[in-house]
Design a protein around this motif. Sequence first.
Motif, PDB file in Angstrom:
ATOM      1  N   ASP A 125       0.862  -1.177   0.000  1.00 27.27           N
ATOM      2  CA  ASP A 125       0.000   0.000   0.000  1.00 27.27           C
ATOM      3  C   ASP A 125       0.898   1.226   0.000  1.00 27.27           C
ATOM      4  N   PHE A 132      -9.885  10.341  -6.655  1.00 26.33           N
ATOM      5  CA  PHE A 132     -10.650   9.316  -5.959  1.00 26.33           C
ATOM      6  C   PHE A 132     -11.232   8.267  -6.900  1.00 26.33           C
ATOM      7  N   ASN A 133     -10.921   7.019  -6.590  1.00 26.61           N
ATOM      8  CA  ASN A 133     -11.451   5.855  -7.299  1.00 26.61           C
ATOM      9  C   ASN A 133     -11.081   5.844  -8.785  1.00 26.61           C
ATOM     10  N   SER A 136      -4.092  -0.383  -8.862  1.00 32.88           N
ATOM     11  CA  SER A 136      -5.469  -0.336  -8.383  1.00 32.88           C
ATOM     12  C   SER A 136      -6.015   1.070  -8.509  1.00 32.88           C
ATOM     13  N   LYS A 137      -7.308   1.192  -8.247  1.00 34.93           N
ATOM     14  CA  LYS A 137      -7.911   2.518  -8.183  1.00 34.93           C
ATOM     15  C   LYS A 137      -7.423   3.196  -6.913  1.00 34.93           C
ATOM     16  N   LYS A 165      -7.615   5.285  -3.587  1.00 33.28           N
ATOM     17  CA  LYS A 165      -8.581   5.458  -2.492  1.00 33.28           C
ATOM     18  C   LYS A 165      -8.191   6.660  -1.641  1.00 33.28           C
ATOM     19  N   TYR A 168      -3.969   9.955  -0.270  1.00 29.55           N
ATOM     20  CA  TYR A 168      -4.584   8.920  -1.115  1.00 29.55           C
ATOM     21  C   TYR A 168      -3.692   7.700  -1.113  1.00 29.55           C
ATOM     22  N   PHE A 206      -2.892   3.724  -3.016  1.00 32.11           N
ATOM     23  CA  PHE A 206      -3.094   2.747  -4.082  1.00 32.11           C
ATOM     24  C   PHE A 206      -2.181   1.563  -3.824  1.00 32.11           C
TER      25      PHE A 206
END
Length: 173
Positions: free
Chosen positions: A102, A134-135, A142-143, A145, A166, A168
């Motif tokens: 992460d 965001f997303n 990944s998207k 977060k 944020y 990812f």
Amino acid sequence: MNLRQNLIDIYMKLSVNEKLIRLLHYRPPKLDPNDSKSPYSLGDDPLSPSKHDLVTSKEILNILNQVLIRTDKTFDLTTTPINRICMYAGTRKPQHNYFSNDQDFVFDVYVHSALDEVDLRLTWICDTLNELMFNKEVTGASKIKFVIGHNIATTPKNWVGYKMVYRFIGLED
């Protein structure tokens, strides 16, 4: 680990967004343009079609060097009322396997208080940044977060700030 490339990917995404760059660059007009102490006035829309596009302008590199910084740099925020996003890598935590982790990225948004008082520019910029991040699949595997946001307690004098983090999933090479 591709921290450098992740930061480049995010910078490129933000640097070509006309709305974000306009919010960072354009200031409301002064009530009295001949008076340096005159307060700013309401009514000038930085997103107005009558304003010049910045992303395609000849001055874009100079503008980006002032408003979108790839490090935590605030020592030059002294007198000129500008807005700025400082972006940099944050915490990196391994996941349950060797190949992924992460990765947090931090965005410190700074707005001169005189500008924020006119049109709530700080929250406007933060909302726009969130729309872009965001997303979304901007970088990594990944998207992205949203993790946390909060006021920055120690800002340069006359500036207000908000920190947005944020996360990812990053992959090991």
